[in-house]
Motif scaffolding. Structure first.
Motif, PDB file in Angstrom:
ATOM      1  N   VAL A  70       0.833  -1.205   0.000  1.00  0.00           N
ATOM      2  CA  VAL A  70       0.000   0.000   0.000  1.00  0.00           C
ATOM      3  C   VAL A  70       0.870   1.258   0.000  1.00  0.00           C
ATOM      4  O   VAL A  70       0.547   2.240  -0.674  1.00  0.00           O
ATOM      5  N   ARG A  71       1.969   1.238   0.719  1.00  0.00           N
ATOM      6  CA  ARG A  71       2.879   2.389   0.665  1.00  0.00           C
ATOM      7  C   ARG A  71       3.429   2.570  -0.748  1.00  0.00           C
ATOM      8  O   ARG A  71       3.612   3.696  -1.213  1.00  0.00           O
ATOM      9  N   GLY A  72       3.688   1.468  -1.423  1.00  0.00           N
ATOM     10  CA  GLY A  72       4.197   1.552  -2.785  1.00  0.00           C
ATOM     11  C   GLY A  72       3.214   2.170  -3.760  1.00  0.00           C
ATOM     12  O   GLY A  72       3.599   2.631  -4.838  1.00  0.00           O
ATOM     13  N   LEU A  73       1.932   2.203  -3.385  1.00  0.00           N
ATOM     14  CA  LEU A  73       0.903   2.830  -4.215  1.00  0.00           C
ATOM     15  C   LEU A  73       0.825   4.334  -3.998  1.00  0.00           C
ATOM     16  O   LEU A  73       0.147   5.028  -4.758  1.00  0.00           O
ATOM     17  N   GLY A  74       1.485   4.814  -2.931  1.00  0.00           N
ATOM     18  CA  GLY A  74       1.463   6.238  -2.647  1.00  0.00           C
ATOM     19  C   GLY A  74       0.892   6.614  -1.306  1.00  0.00           C
ATOM     20  O   GLY A  74       0.786   7.809  -1.000  1.00  0.00           O
ATOM     21  N   ALA A  75       0.517   5.632  -0.478  1.00  0.00           N
ATOM     22  CA  ALA A  75      -0.014   5.957   0.851  1.00  0.00           C
ATOM     23  C   ALA A  75       1.104   6.465   1.756  1.00  0.00           C
ATOM     24  O   ALA A  75       2.218   5.939   1.744  1.00  0.00           O
ATOM     25  N   ASP A  76       0.789   7.488   2.546  1.00  0.00           N
ATOM     26  CA  ASP A  76       1.768   8.031   3.484  1.00  0.00           C
ATOM     27  C   ASP A  76       1.859   7.188   4.741  1.00  0.00           C
ATOM     28  O   ASP A  76       2.939   7.055   5.332  1.00  0.00           O
ATOM     29  N   HIS A  77       0.709   6.641   5.161  1.00  0.00           N
ATOM     30  CA  HIS A  77       0.663   5.816   6.369  1.00  0.00           C
ATOM     31  C   HIS A  77      -0.238   4.616   6.110  1.00  0.00           C
ATOM     32  O   HIS A  77      -1.176   4.690   5.306  1.00  0.00           O
ATOM     33  N   VAL A  78       0.037   3.523   6.814  1.00  0.00           N
ATOM     34  CA  VAL A  78      -0.797   2.329   6.724  1.00  0.00           C
ATOM     35  C   VAL A  78      -1.116   1.872   8.137  1.00  0.00           C
ATOM     36  O   VAL A  78      -0.222   1.776   8.987  1.00  0.00           O
TER      37      VAL A  78
END
Length: 305
Positions: free
Chosen positions: A173-181
């Motif tokens: 999910v971070r690799g998609l552009g999310a700043d936090h998970v």
């Protein structure tokens, strides 16, 4: 031709031989090259009292057209939502639900992008996002959610938070552009967000609502249901917005087409990247459903007839 069917709630799924369907008025017969597997279809097998056709997203080549079809002809590459038997070598697709597949895109790209992308983009539009606002996306690693994370970023989100069922999905999910998970069971979901796109429903509605700032907006587009207490809305003037793609498809075809064009534009520009978790043969449809049921997929699950 082959098609996948089931005869009782919960399955099992099996492949059978069936006659080649004929397109009726306004319909296309499509030789399926890729079929998208969705949570609503999986739930249809596990929860529906009476078995029915396994429909869904398909992409492939038009081999015949019914009376009155004007937008497509044999040989055209299309994608769209099939309401009949979609888990099959050939499927019938209504012209109104079909859109062309660009020459530089594959059938797999089409089923991973269009229907899931329409849901993600529609939910985002329903949230009325403003540049710089913070966004929360639940089921952020799913077929719809992984596109919603990217779309929120393209719409100028200042911060994007992805919520997932398993911390093992965080890097994806971070690799998609999310700043936090965050994971659903975390004690805190961090700094509140301006809007949330919820694909899970059920018990997750309450923590998603609590993750909003005062006057924040929650867009609910899950088939999982759930209940929200009115007090939780009143105390901070929060709002819940229901979104269903079928209402747009039936009632606002111009907007539906506009969104489809935007998805392909973003895809061509490299700003929207559909991810395919796995490709399965028709004979392995049960395994494909298992990936969705087990929440193990990172991106879209696809059948290849």
């Amino acid at each position: 031709m082959r098609r996948v069917r089931y005869e009782s709630r919960g399955g099992p799924l099996f492949v059978e031989e069936a006659p080649l369907p004929e397109p009726g008025p306004g319909e296309l017969l499509v030789r399926a090259e890729a079929v998208g597997v969705t949570l609503p279809t999986v739930r249809k097998v596990t929860e529906a009292v009476e078995p029915g056709p396994l429909g869904g997203e398909i992409a492939g080549e038009v081999t015949a057209v019914g009376e009155g079809v004007t937008r497509f002809g044999t040989g055209d590459r299309v994608t769209g939502l099939c309401f009949g038997h979609g888990y099959a070598d050939f499927a019938v697709l209504h012209e109104a639900m079909a859109s062309p597949v660009p020459g530089d895109a594959s059938a797999v790209d089409a089923v991973a992008l269009v229907r899931s992308g329409l849901v993600a983009l529609g939910a985002l539009e329903a949230a009325r996002p403003l540049p710089g606002e913070a966004a929360l996306v639940t089921a952020a690693a799913s077929g719809v959610g992984h596109l919603a994370v990217q779309l929120a970023r393209t719409r100028g989100a200042g911060r994007v938070v992805g919520a997932v069922s398993d911390p093992a999905k965080a890097d994806f999910v971070r690799g998609l552009g999310a700043d936090h998970v965050i994971t659903y069971g975390d004690d805190s979901w961090g700094t509140p967000v301006d809007y949330a796109l919820d694909a899970v429903g059920g018990e997750l509605l309450t923590p998603a609502l609590h993750a909003l700032v005062p006057e924040g907006r929650l867009v609910a587009y899950s088939s999982g249901g759930g209940t929200i207490q009115a007090h939780d809305l009143l105390v901070d003037a929060k709002s819940v917005i229901g979104f269903q793609m079928a209402r747009i498809a039936r009632g606002k075809p111009e907007l539906y087409e506009q969104w489809r064009e935007e998805l392909w534009r973003l895809f061509a520009a490299g700003e929207l990247r559909p991810v395919v978790h796995g490709e399965f043969a028709l004979e392995d449809a049960a395994k494909a459903h298992g990936e969705i049921e087990g929440r193990s997929n990172l991106g879209k699950v696809v059948l290849i007839p």
